[in-house]
Design an enzyme around this catalytic site. Structure first.
Site, PDB file in Angstrom:
ATOM      1  N   PRO A   1     -20.391 -16.165  22.826  1.00 35.94           N
ATOM      2  CG  PRO A   1     -21.300 -14.717  24.431  1.00 35.94           C
ATOM      3  CD  PRO A   1     -20.283 -14.775  23.326  1.00 35.94           C
ATOM      4  CE  LYS A   2     -21.789 -15.526  17.039  1.00 39.21           C
ATOM      5  NZ  LYS A   2     -21.660 -15.474  15.578  1.00 39.21           N
TER       6      LYS A   2
END
Length: 245
Positions: A114-115
């Site tokens: 989840p960047k």
């Protein structure tokens, strides 16, 4: 370009892919981990079932990656929540703020990390290890830890860094329809611990709508770890499909 060659494109742009097709290996990957107690209701609100929240603890981490094959040198920062899936204990990756575009793109497109973009820093200030996260112009987090106070056993450090990683992969189609909604699992391989310590620490989190780390307020510091290691990220595997299971 021939049609049959299109499927061999790693990523766009076609003539300058945003990330390379290489086996990424990390040398001297440096972790600052601060485990603290927060509000368990806040954790349960963001951890997707069938993952199970284990306690009221959460981990704030900053990672410096000075030598990453194909990606270069960069940092990332985020929050990780201890969870259990069908009896296996691991960590749910809630958020990651990264200052490297290839790492953001490959982490999201190839895996399920989840960047999003942020500006972490990790540096030594006299006798203190300092970690910060800025979201554009504003400070979001600031951590301090006593530098190399108490050595940690290699076996313990390996279990910390090598814990299974659980993530949510979400993709939507051209009309906004959900086409991928999966719970994934990955695990670090080829792990070699070079140094590992724990020590006293403090953590400050600041309210921000687009980097809401402070939604998990610091109630009590439980542990702080400083670990340096060589490693390789394992590929993700699908555990659960929310569209069919």
């Amino acid at each position: 370009m021939r049609q049959e060659d299109v499927k061999n494109i790693v990523a766009t742009p076609i003539n300058a892919p945003v990330f390379p097709a290489v086996d990424i290996f990390f040398r001297n990957r440096e972790y600052l981990n601060i485990i603290y107690e927060t509000d368990i209701e806040a954790l349960q609100a963001v951890v997707p079932k069938p993952l199970e929240v284990l306690s009221n603890q959460i981990k704030f981490e900053i990672i410096n990656m000075p030598d990453s094959t194909g990606l270069g040198s960069y940092l990332e920062c985020g929050q990780v929540i201890p969870v259990r899936y069908q009896g296996e204990v691991g960590e749910f990756y809630l958020s990651m703020y990264v200052n490297n575009q290839p790492a953001i793109a490959s982490g999201r497109e190839v895996a399920a990390f989840p960047k999003k973009y942020g500006s972490p820093r990790l540096y030594l200030d006299n006798d203190v290890l300092v970690g910060t996260l800025d979201y554009h112009s504003l400070r979001v987090a600031q951590a301090t830890m006593g530098y190399k106070y108490v050595p940690m056993a290699v076996e313990e450090a390996q279990s910390i860094i090598g814990a299974p990683q659980f993530m949510l992969k979400q993709h939507r189609g051209y009309q906004g329809e959900l086409i991928i909604s999966e719970l994934t699992r990955s695990q670090i391989t080829d792990l070699e611990i070079k140094e590992a310590y724990r020590g006293p620490a403090r953590l400050q989190l600041f309210e921000h709508v687009m980097a809401p780390l402070a939604d998990f307020p610091v109630r009590k510091i439980v542990d702080a770890q400083h670990i340096i290691a060589d490693l390789r990220l394992g590929g993700p595997a699908k555990l659960y499909d929310y569209l069919t299971d």
